[in-house]
Design an enzyme around this catalytic site. Structure first.
Site, PDB file in Angstrom:
ATOM      1  CB  CYS A 151      -0.627   0.135   1.022  1.00  0.00           C
ATOM      2  SG  CYS A 151      -1.778  -1.614   1.360  1.00  0.00           S
TER       3      CYS A 151
ATOM      4  CB  CYS B  19      10.913 -13.252  -0.327  1.00  0.00           C
ATOM      5  SG  CYS B  19      11.478 -12.186  -1.285  1.00  0.00           S
TER       6      CYS B  19
HETATM    7  S1  SF4 Z   1       9.693 -11.513   2.367  1.00  0.00           S
HETATM    8 FE1  SF4 Z   1      10.633 -10.442   0.741  1.00  0.00          FE
HETATM    9  S2  SF4 Z   1       9.155  -8.715   0.007  1.00  0.00           S
HETATM   10 FE2  SF4 Z   1       9.195  -9.096   2.297  1.00  0.00          FE
HETATM   11  S3  SF4 Z   1       9.717  -8.050   3.232  1.00  0.00           S
HETATM   12 FE3  SF4 Z   1      10.953  -9.182   3.129  1.00  0.00          FE
HETATM   13  S4  SF4 Z   1      12.193  -8.981   1.583  1.00  0.00           S
HETATM   14 FE4  SF4 Z   1      10.739  -7.644   1.035  1.00  0.00          FE
END
Ligand code: SF4
Length: 475
Positions: free
Chosen positions: A5, A468
């Site tokens: 957002c 991720c």
């Molecule tokens: S998991 Fe990936 S997309 Fe989510 S905050 Fe961490 S780096 Fe960013």
């Protein structure tokens, strides 16, 4: 992947309801209202959420909001903005990462309680939302939305009952939140900005004609005609009081040198390339990713092409470092929503087909290096590689300016489930075969800190969230 957002806010002081806007090209400086300034800021932040938008204003101590499903430019016309008169205002663009896509979940959320009203605009996701919802429900709370942002509003209200001020209530509520939040809270006379202690999502401060403004990204400041002042620090609460004075509270800030978790994907994909986050220009990070990829994974090729738009800077970096000409391989139709905005795989595929058209004159007979920012499900890559080959490309070598995405995000983005992520199921070679590339490589995970410090030889891997890619979550 969906964005999270975006938030934008302005405090115009005790009386001023209009600020001078120098950004209009046709008539010189103009006087615009606070709501109009927020509209301009949200317009620039549209890439952070296209499902819904809203603006809340305080007018002589009375708060009201207009919230709509759809894009900012389609949702607010001159008449609606004229009806939002008031000295202070906050706004929000939303993509639903927690709670459904419906008008009830649009923001800013207005909370009515014993001491008055406040409006909350939130970017991020709370990891402990379920526990907080249970706790509040057990205490008798009623919920009007399914969004975690309402939990933030409720907890601020709860703390406000035992606090002397709204800023104290925000400071007391913050330790209840675990996860990502960049917040704007509008009370009848004050504006409060807060960023979570790990600093997942960006939030910056600017000045517009002497008034304080806040924006998720600096591109919002630029479009509203404001000057960048500084970022809100992780853990910091910034108050603009009734008199328009700025005060900073750092009670929840991490100790010096403590780990931060700024989202590395903001730099790779989510943020606009003209934004500067925590002092680092996004386009510089992306070019650095391309340069690192060229050194890590060179190819003999005739042309480097980007997958527009977020692959452009990395492709420029790859071409420059690799000594290969850069060119455009696709025409992008900007009148289709972002590729992943469609809810189902088949609708996504349709929108990909109409969004990117290969330029046969540019790619026919050539060995191409195609630079993209990421591979999520693999469907986009497979489609556009097929389209390039149909257009006559001799070879398509794919280089990705991020490491393989192997895990979901719980901090305000909509990265697919683990099962949907092609890199969590298949090896790089299996993905190459699946998408039909002649070769494939991803940026190494060890290179990510270098995107945040492009001049460094090596950087400590303690400054960003890369969950991720690593499956190691900071919260
Ligand atoms: S998991 Fe990936 S997309 Fe989510 S905050 Fe961490 S780096 Fe960013």
């Amino acid at each position: 992947m969906h964005e999270e957002c975006g938030v934008f806010g302005i405090h115009s002081g005790p009386e001023t309801k209009q600020v001078t806007y120098a950004g209009l090209s046709d008539g010189g400086p103009a006087r615009i209202s606070s709501a109009q300034a927020v509209y301009l800021g949200l317009f620039a932040l549209q890439h952070r959420g296209q499902e819904s938008c809203g603006i809340a204003v305080s007018n002589a101590g009375v708060l009201r909001a207009e919230r709509r499903m759809g894009l900012v430019s389609e949702s607010f016309d001159a008449h609606t903005l004229a009806g939002l008169s008031g000295e202070n205002a906050i706004g929000h663009v939303r993509y639903s990462t927690a709670g459904g896509s419906c008008i009830e979940n649009c923001q800013p959320i207005i909370a009515r309680y014993a001491k008055g009203r406040l409006a909350v605009a939130h970017n991020g996701n709370l990891r402990n939302a379920d526990a907080l919802r249970d706790e509040l429900a057990q205490a008798g709370a009623l919920f009007q939305t399914t969004a975690d942002s309402e939990l933030i509003a409720q907890l601020i209200v709860r703390e406000r009952m035992n606090s002397r001020s709204i800023e104290e209530a925000v400071l007391r509520a913050m330790p209840h939140f675990r996860g990502a939040y960049s917040l704007l809270v509008l009370s009848p006379r004050k504006l409060v900005a807060a960023r979570d202690p790990l600093g997942f999502r960006p939030l910056c401060i600017g000045k517009l004609d002497g008034r304080w403004v806040f924006s998720s990204e600096t591109c919002g400041l630029d479009t509203a005609g404001a000057e960048f002042v500084r970022d809100v620090e992780p853990g910091e609460v910034v108050l603009i009081n009734e008199a328009g004075e700025l005060h900073s509270f750092r009670k929840n800030c991490p100790a010096a040198g403590a780990r931060k978790a700024v989202c590395i994907f903001e730099y790779i994909y989510f943020a606009r390339p003209d934004s500067v986050i925590d002092g680092i220009p996004v386009h510089v990070s992306r070019m650095k990713a391309g340069e690192l990829l060229a050194a890590q994974s060179p190819v003999e090729a005739d042309l480097v092409i980007p997958v527009p738009d977020s692959g452009i800077e990395a492709a420029v970096g790859y071409a420059r470092a690799g000594g290969i000409p850069y060119g455009m391989g696709f025409v992008r139709n900007n009148y289709v929503g972002r590729t992943f905005i469609k809810p189902t795989q088949s609708e996504r595929r349709k929108s990909i087909d109409v969004k990117l058209s290969p330029m046969a004159q540019s790619v026919a007979g050539k060995r191409l290096v195609m630079i993209d920012d990421s591979i999520v499900r693999g469907s986009t890559s497979a489609n556009i590689i097929r389209a390039l080959k149909n257009a006559g490309a001799k070879e398509v070598h794919v280089r990705i300016s991020s490491p393989p995405i192997i895990a979901p995000c719980y901090f305000g983005t909509d990265i697919a489930t683990r099962e949907e992520l092609i890199s969590s199921r298949l090896s790089v070679e299996e993905i190459r075969r699946e998408i039909g590339a002649d070769s494939l490589d991803f940026l190494r995970i060890e290179s990510l800190p270098l995107l945040l410090d492009p001049n460094a030889e090596a950087a400590a891997n303690a400054c960003c969230c890369d969950a991720c890619f690593s499956d190691e979550y900071p919260v």
